[in-house]
Motif scaffolding. Structure first.
Motif, PDB file in Angstrom:
ATOM      1  N   THR A 116       0.433   4.961   0.388  1.00  0.00           N
ATOM      2  CA  THR A 116      -0.794   6.055   0.915  1.00  0.00           C
ATOM      3  C   THR A 116       0.266   7.323   0.629  1.00  0.00           C
ATOM      4  O   THR A 116       0.695   7.399   1.712  1.00  0.00           O
ATOM      5  N   ARG A 125      -3.555   0.848  -3.331  1.00  0.00           N
ATOM      6  CA  ARG A 125      -3.326  -1.054  -3.246  1.00  0.00           C
ATOM      7  C   ARG A 125      -2.582  -1.906  -3.676  1.00  0.00           C
ATOM      8  O   ARG A 125      -3.338  -2.201  -5.357  1.00  0.00           O
ATOM      9  N   VAL A 163      -7.273   2.339  -0.576  1.00  0.00           N
ATOM     10  CA  VAL A 163      -6.762   1.938   0.460  1.00  0.00           C
ATOM     11  C   VAL A 163      -7.400   2.790   1.662  1.00  0.00           C
ATOM     12  O   VAL A 163      -7.202   4.083   0.656  1.00  0.00           O
ATOM     13  N   ASP A 204       0.506  -1.756  -0.524  1.00  0.00           N
ATOM     14  CA  ASP A 204      -0.006  -0.071  -0.098  1.00  0.00           C
ATOM     15  C   ASP A 204       0.819   0.826  -0.262  1.00  0.00           C
ATOM     16  O   ASP A 204       1.566   1.389   0.664  1.00  0.00           O
ATOM     17  N   VAL A 231     -10.291  -0.860   2.543  1.00  0.00           N
ATOM     18  CA  VAL A 231     -10.465  -1.507   1.027  1.00  0.00           C
ATOM     19  C   VAL A 231     -11.290  -1.604   0.591  1.00  0.00           C
ATOM     20  O   VAL A 231     -12.312  -2.558   0.885  1.00  0.00           O
TER      21      VAL A 231
END
Length: 266
Positions: free
Chosen positions: A68, A265, A207, A66, A201
């Motif tokens: 982010t 993701r 995500v 992931d 998710v």
């Protein structure tokens, strides 16, 4: 006459029997042909239909990466990367900037709670004017439903320039020196943090995370850049300032945090 009647009847019976036998044979042949045609059609469809096979597991099945964008109020705005194993353990690393606006909120809360005296505010404002940079590393465990627990290490580092006026107001010491308009100071804080939150998710790739946590200082380093002649002054006022600031960070260097993040993701 009797014999003729019996002969005619016998002939009629034979004819009827032959007709019934012929009809039965035709019906049997017709049914067999239909059944055979249907079987052939079904066999053809079965042969034409591709065989269903389950996806072959790959060595990376169950692993997730992931990436982010996240904000952890009041400590950080930045990026974070997370690798999750098939059994739910994960490790993460991230970095970012601690905005001055976040630090202003913290100083306001501390001042309002009476943690430090009003005369220290000019020194605090100058010390946090440029914000700070941070690095965060850690690991934890996530349940399939999304609940996650994590613990890790945080480093915050920043630098600023303190004016002689702010130092005098805070400490009562005169650090004016020919050619020295201000005192550059660098601060590094080492801390531990813990989080509990939920990871969402969406559509297998999007995500989102929400978490609350606590960060607590375990060590720090404060270094003022001044000429050696200043450090040689009686009482070492520069060293006293470094010590006072270090002790203040050690005593009040903790903060709750609210983490929000969103990303992709892979």
């Amino acid at each position: 006459m009797a014999r003729s009647w019996r002969s005619a009847a016998h002939g009629t019976t034979v004819s009827v029997g032959l007709a019934a036998l012929l009809a039965t044979l035709l019906a049997t042949i017709g049914v067999g042909w239909i059944a055979t045609s249907s079987a052939h059609a079904q066999l053809g469809r079965a042969l034409d239909r591709p065989e269903r096979t389950d996806p072959t597991p790959t060595p990376m099945s169950g692993w997730h990466f992931d990436l982010t964008a996240q904000t952890s109020v009041p400590l950080s705005v930045g990026l974070e990367a997370t690798i999750t194993t098939p059994i739910g353990f994960f490790v993460y690393g991230g970095g970012g900037h601690t905005p001055n606006a976040y630090l202003d909120v913290v100083s306001g809360i501390l001042r309002g709670a009476g943690v430090y005296r009003e005369r220290l505010q000019p020194l605090v404002d100058e010390a946090i004017a440029s914000g700070a940079w941070n690095v965060r590393l850690g690991g934890g465990f996530t349940l399939p439903e999304g609940l996650e627990l994590s613990f890790g290490y945080t480093m915050l580092t920043g630098s600023s320039a303190l004016s002689a006026e702010a130092i005098e107001a805070a400490t009562g010491q005169d650090l004016r020196w020919p050619g020295m308009e201000n005192i550059p100071i660098a601060i590094t804080v080492h801390a531990l943090h813990g989080r509990i939150g939920w990871r969402f998710v969406v559509e297998e790739h999007f995500v989102m995370r929400v978490a609350v946590g606590w960060t607590h200082e375990v060590d720090n380093d404060v270094r003022a850049t001044v000429p050696e002649d200043v450090r040689a002054l009686p009482g070492d006022p520069a060293g006293s300032i470094e010590q006072d600031m270090s002790e203040g960070i050690g005593e009040y260097g903790f903060s709750p945090e609210l983490l929000l993040s969103a990303g992709y993701r892979f």
